[in-house]
Design a protein around this motif. Structure first.
Motif, mmCIF file in Angstrom:
data_model
loop_
_atom_site.group_PDB
_atom_site.id
_atom_site.type_symbol
_atom_site.label_atom_id
_atom_site.label_comp_id
_atom_site.label_asym_id
_atom_site.label_seq_id
_atom_site.Cartn_x
_atom_site.Cartn_y
_atom_site.Cartn_z
ATOM 1 N N ARG A 111 -104.088 -21.469 2.601
ATOM 2 C CA ARG A 111 -102.971 -21.503 3.578
ATOM 3 C C ARG A 111 -103.663 -21.641 5.182
ATOM 4 N NH1 ARG A 111 -101.878 -16.986 6.553
ATOM 5 N NH2 ARG A 111 -103.115 -15.811 5.179
ATOM 6 N N LEU A 112 -104.833 -21.017 5.299
ATOM 7 C CA LEU A 112 -105.370 -21.313 6.515
ATOM 8 C C LEU A 112 -105.989 -22.426 6.797
ATOM 9 C CD1 LEU A 112 -107.314 -17.968 6.845
ATOM 10 C CD2 LEU A 112 -105.286 -18.302 8.121
ATOM 11 N N SER A 113 -106.041 -23.419 6.077
ATOM 12 C CA SER A 113 -106.514 -24.651 6.297
ATOM 13 C C SER A 113 -105.534 -25.587 6.278
ATOM 14 C CB SER A 113 -107.583 -25.138 5.277
ATOM 15 O OG SER A 113 -106.939 -25.047 3.733
ATOM 16 N N GLY A 114 -104.140 -25.147 6.043
ATOM 17 C CA GLY A 114 -102.784 -26.063 6.216
ATOM 18 C C GLY A 114 -102.506 -26.813 5.219
ATOM 19 N N GLN A 115 -102.893 -26.130 3.936
ATOM 20 C CA GLN A 115 -102.557 -26.847 2.658
ATOM 21 C C GLN A 115 -102.304 -25.625 1.632
ATOM 22 O OE1 GLN A 115 -106.012 -29.403 1.626
ATOM 23 N NE2 GLN A 115 -105.113 -31.005 2.410
ATOM 24 N N PRO A 116 -101.206 -25.037 1.826
ATOM 25 C CA PRO A 116 -100.799 -24.012 1.082
ATOM 26 C C PRO A 116 -100.541 -24.353 -0.344
ATOM 27 C CG PRO A 116 -98.783 -24.426 2.371
ATOM 28 C CD PRO A 116 -100.003 -24.882 2.854
ATOM 29 N N LEU A 117 -100.913 -23.568 -1.192
ATOM 30 C CA LEU A 117 -100.730 -23.677 -2.672
ATOM 31 C C LEU A 117 -99.347 -23.606 -3.059
ATOM 32 C CD1 LEU A 117 -103.461 -21.743 -4.630
ATOM 33 C CD2 LEU A 117 -103.446 -24.005 -4.410
ATOM 34 N N GLU A 118 -98.990 -24.653 -4.077
ATOM 35 C CA GLU A 118 -97.389 -24.708 -4.427
ATOM 36 C C GLU A 118 -97.427 -23.309 -5.324
ATOM 37 O OE1 GLU A 118 -96.724 -28.231 -6.303
ATOM 38 O OE2 GLU A 118 -96.659 -29.509 -4.308
ATOM 39 N N GLN A 119 -96.186 -23.127 -5.687
ATOM 40 C CA GLN A 119 -96.083 -21.623 -6.437
ATOM 41 C C GLN A 119 -96.596 -21.912 -7.854
ATOM 42 O OE1 GLN A 119 -94.822 -18.954 -5.141
ATOM 43 N NE2 GLN A 119 -94.587 -17.733 -6.997
ATOM 44 N N SER A 120 -96.335 -22.937 -8.463
ATOM 45 C CA SER A 120 -96.894 -23.160 -9.890
ATOM 46 C C SER A 120 -98.459 -23.055 -9.784
ATOM 47 C CB SER A 120 -96.469 -24.462 -10.553
ATOM 48 O OG SER A 120 -96.972 -25.598 -9.533
ATOM 49 N N ALA A 121 -99.101 -23.784 -8.919
ATOM 50 C CA ALA A 121 -100.681 -23.606 -9.063
ATOM 51 C C ALA A 121 -101.110 -22.246 -8.458
ATOM 52 C CB ALA A 121 -101.092 -24.959 -8.000
ATOM 53 N N MET A 122 -100.487 -21.589 -7.746
ATOM 54 C CA MET A 122 -100.731 -20.167 -7.388
ATOM 55 C C MET A 122 -100.818 -19.283 -8.705
ATOM 56 S SD MET A 122 -99.269 -17.640 -4.573
ATOM 57 C CE MET A 122 -99.100 -19.399 -3.296
ATOM 58 N N SER A 156 -109.632 -13.596 9.850
ATOM 59 C CA SER A 156 -109.044 -13.799 8.653
ATOM 60 C C SER A 156 -108.407 -12.659 7.715
ATOM 61 C CB SER A 156 -109.810 -14.623 7.945
ATOM 62 O OG SER A 156 -110.815 -14.025 7.253
ATOM 63 N N LEU A 157 -108.991 -11.399 7.980
ATOM 64 C CA LEU A 157 -108.608 -10.286 7.324
ATOM 65 C C LEU A 157 -107.031 -9.813 7.629
ATOM 66 C CD1 LEU A 157 -111.825 -8.099 7.962
ATOM 67 C CD2 LEU A 157 -111.203 -9.552 5.904
ATOM 68 N N PRO A 158 -106.417 -8.976 6.630
ATOM 69 C CA PRO A 158 -105.175 -8.626 6.977
ATOM 70 C C PRO A 158 -104.898 -7.788 8.187
ATOM 71 C CG PRO A 158 -105.918 -8.210 4.713
ATOM 72 C CD PRO A 158 -107.162 -8.547 5.614
ATOM 73 N N GLU A 159 -104.068 -8.229 8.894
ATOM 74 C CA GLU A 159 -104.080 -7.257 10.191
ATOM 75 C C GLU A 159 -103.784 -5.798 10.221
ATOM 76 O OE1 GLU A 159 -102.061 -5.561 13.475
ATOM 77 O OE2 GLU A 159 -100.956 -5.853 11.756
ATOM 78 N N PRO A 160 -102.964 -5.275 9.052
ATOM 79 C CA PRO A 160 -102.881 -3.868 8.946
ATOM 80 C C PRO A 160 -104.177 -3.278 8.831
ATOM 81 C CG PRO A 160 -101.093 -4.742 7.717
ATOM 82 C CD PRO A 160 -102.155 -6.024 8.063
ATOM 83 N N PHE A 161 -105.136 -3.958 8.175
ATOM 84 C CA PHE A 161 -106.591 -3.278 7.874
ATOM 85 C C PHE A 161 -107.490 -3.407 9.164
ATOM 86 C CE2 PHE A 161 -111.132 -4.062 6.929
ATOM 87 C CZ PHE A 161 -111.470 -2.749 6.413
ATOM 88 N N ARG A 162 -107.331 -4.398 9.800
ATOM 89 C CA ARG A 162 -108.027 -4.793 11.234
ATOM 90 C C ARG A 162 -107.641 -3.520 11.794
ATOM 91 N NH1 ARG A 162 -106.170 -10.128 11.299
ATOM 92 N NH2 ARG A 162 -105.426 -9.704 13.332
#
Length: 469
Positions: A118-129, A217-223
């Motif tokens: 996702r962060l590199s601009g190529q999010p996985l399709e649902q089936s691949a995920m 890159s860590l989840p915002e709630p945890f940061r």
């Protein structure tokens, strides 16, 4: 689920995965049980490159096509984790075999892979995920963890993940070490160990960047809950790092294979590997660059020993480089267990050989504790060790040497041949032994091992076993 057709197989040689692995490790370390186990037992501070190599080899075995190799590796990992239990600084118990903890470790790997795309601009399709999630579920099952510790569906997984992040993760000591100590003090990999000035200059630039990218890159709630700093421009830097790493995928095939790159990091210029001549020439050029750096920067000069040198080192240096495997400033059982773990991994030992090696180290620890622990706190400080100036070659250490020889001598002929030698030392005879290129006798092996462990001398052969980063 496994092998060349799997989602993970494509992930393994993706350069973005390096960033993903660092991120997953931080999320693992933020779990109280995992963080405590890392702090007490792991060599990731003193020997990070060794830890990285072993982790990559393990993942390759677990996700490879050979089911027998996968079963052996799963059994080895389970034996390793069965030995990791205790209590943290707040007297809370931890157990590396806790199925919920093991599920969290796998969860961080999966979620970090998804985030990487996702962060590199190529999010996985649902089936691949969904396919990737199924593979990680199968990975957890291969370790013997029963169904139910990871949610059955991807939708339920995200609920489980968010809940864990928001309620269970903490700003642990292990997390702080990774973010604020490891990157700033990362030792050079074996390939660059003779170039301290060049490495220090590169680390001074790259360390803060890696730390900033990882935190961003860590989840915002945890940061927010952990009080991790918000650096201006960090989000842009993070996305740029992931996109840039993704571009490396377009290099010619074979240039960025994880196994080849890892082997290269461990390649010494005096190795018999055909690539060593190129590495030696590169070292020469980089040493000249290092001389220039010393003229214009404040990095301290750290003279290198001559090739093949076996110069004496001080008791303090020996303590830091060899005995204190976990890097916590003390010698105790986890340090010797780490030695047994590394040697067992190199030799790919099964039972009962693995337990025999651990037991030999356990007896040596009792001998050391009895002789050196003068204040009775259950561990040996650097000062206690240096003040005693002991001869460590007692009966228990001799037994360690004998058990290690027997484990290395696979065919039981009382000689270590060229293949057996390469398995343990990862180099050839003629580079490290004088006077022979055929076999290594039991008496010679035991003598050299004891000389290294008790005489505190640098050794071209033995340093990479236990002292190399």
């Amino acid at each position: 689920m496994f092998g060349p057709g799997s989602q993970f197989h494509r992930l393994f040689n993706d350069p973005r995965w390096a960033l993903g692995i660092v991120r997953a490790t931080v999320l693992e370390a933020a779990h109280p049980q995992v963080g405590a186990a890392l702090t007490d037992n792991s060599t990731f501070v003193a020997h990070p490159w060794r830890r990285l190599r072993n982790t990559l080899v393990s993942l390759q075995r677990m996700f490879g096509a050979d089911d027998h190799v996968r079963q052996r590796e799963a059994a080895r990992l389970n034996r390793l984790h069965e030995r990791l239990s205790g209590t943290d600084a707040q007297n809370r118990p931890y157990d590396a075999m806790d199925p919920q903890v093991r599920a969290w470790v796998v969860a961080t790997l999966f979620e970090s892979a998804v985030t990487m795309y996702r962060l590199s601009g190529q999010p996985l399709e649902q089936s691949a995920m969904e396919q990737l999630y199924t593979e990680f579920q199968a990975f957890l099952a291969a370790l013997g963890v029963e169904d139910g510790h990871l949610p059955p569906t991807l939708k339920e997984f995200w609920q489980y993940y968010d809940h864990t992040v928001e309620t269970e993760l903490e700003n642990t000591e292990a997390l702080r070490i990774i973010l604020y100590k490891l990157f700033d003090h990362l030792p050079a990999p074996p390939l660059l160990s003779g170039l301290p000035t060049v490495w220090a200059a590169g680390r001074a630039l790259a360390g803060p960047v890696i730390g900033t990218v990882t935190v961003a890159s860590l989840p915002e709630p945890f940061r927010r809950r952990a009080g991790l700093p918000e650096v201006p421009g960090a989000q842009t830097l993070m996305q740029s790092a992931y996109v840039a790493a993704g571009l490396a995928r377009y290099l010619p095939e074979g240039w960025i294979e994880t196994e080849a790159l890892t082997d290269l990091l461990y390649l010494s210029p005096d190795s018999d590997d055909p690539r060593a001549a190129t590495i030696a020439a590169l070292h020469g050029r980089m040493k000249r660059a290092g001389a220039l750096f010393r003229l214009v920067t404040p990095f301290p000069v750290q003279p290198d020993p001559a090739p093949g040198s076996e110069r004496q080192r001080s008791a303090e240096e020996f303590f830091d480089a060899v005995l204190d495997q976990t890097g916590d400033g003390h010698l105790d059982w986890p340090d010797l267990a780490a030695m047994a773990r590394e040697l067992s991994s190199r030799l790919d030992l099964d039972e009962p050989e693995e337990t025999r090696l651990y037991n030999a180290y356990a007896e040596w620890w009792k001998e050391l504790q009895s002789a050196l622990d003068t204040d009775g706190d259950g561990r040996v400080s650097k000062e206690e060790y240096a003040a005693a100036v002991p001869s460590l070659a007692g009966p228990a250490l001799i037994r360690v040497a004998e058990v290690l020889f027997e484990a290395t001598d696979k065919n039981g002929d009382q000689q270590i041949d060229a293949d057996e030698y390469r398995t343990l030392f990862r180099t050839a005879f003629h580079r490290t032994l004088t006077g022979t290129d055929e076999t290594y006798s039991r008496s010679a092996f035991v003598k050299d091992f004891l000389s290294f462990m008790s005489g505190r001398r640098h050794s071209t052969a033995y340093d990479p076993l236990l002292a190399q980063a």
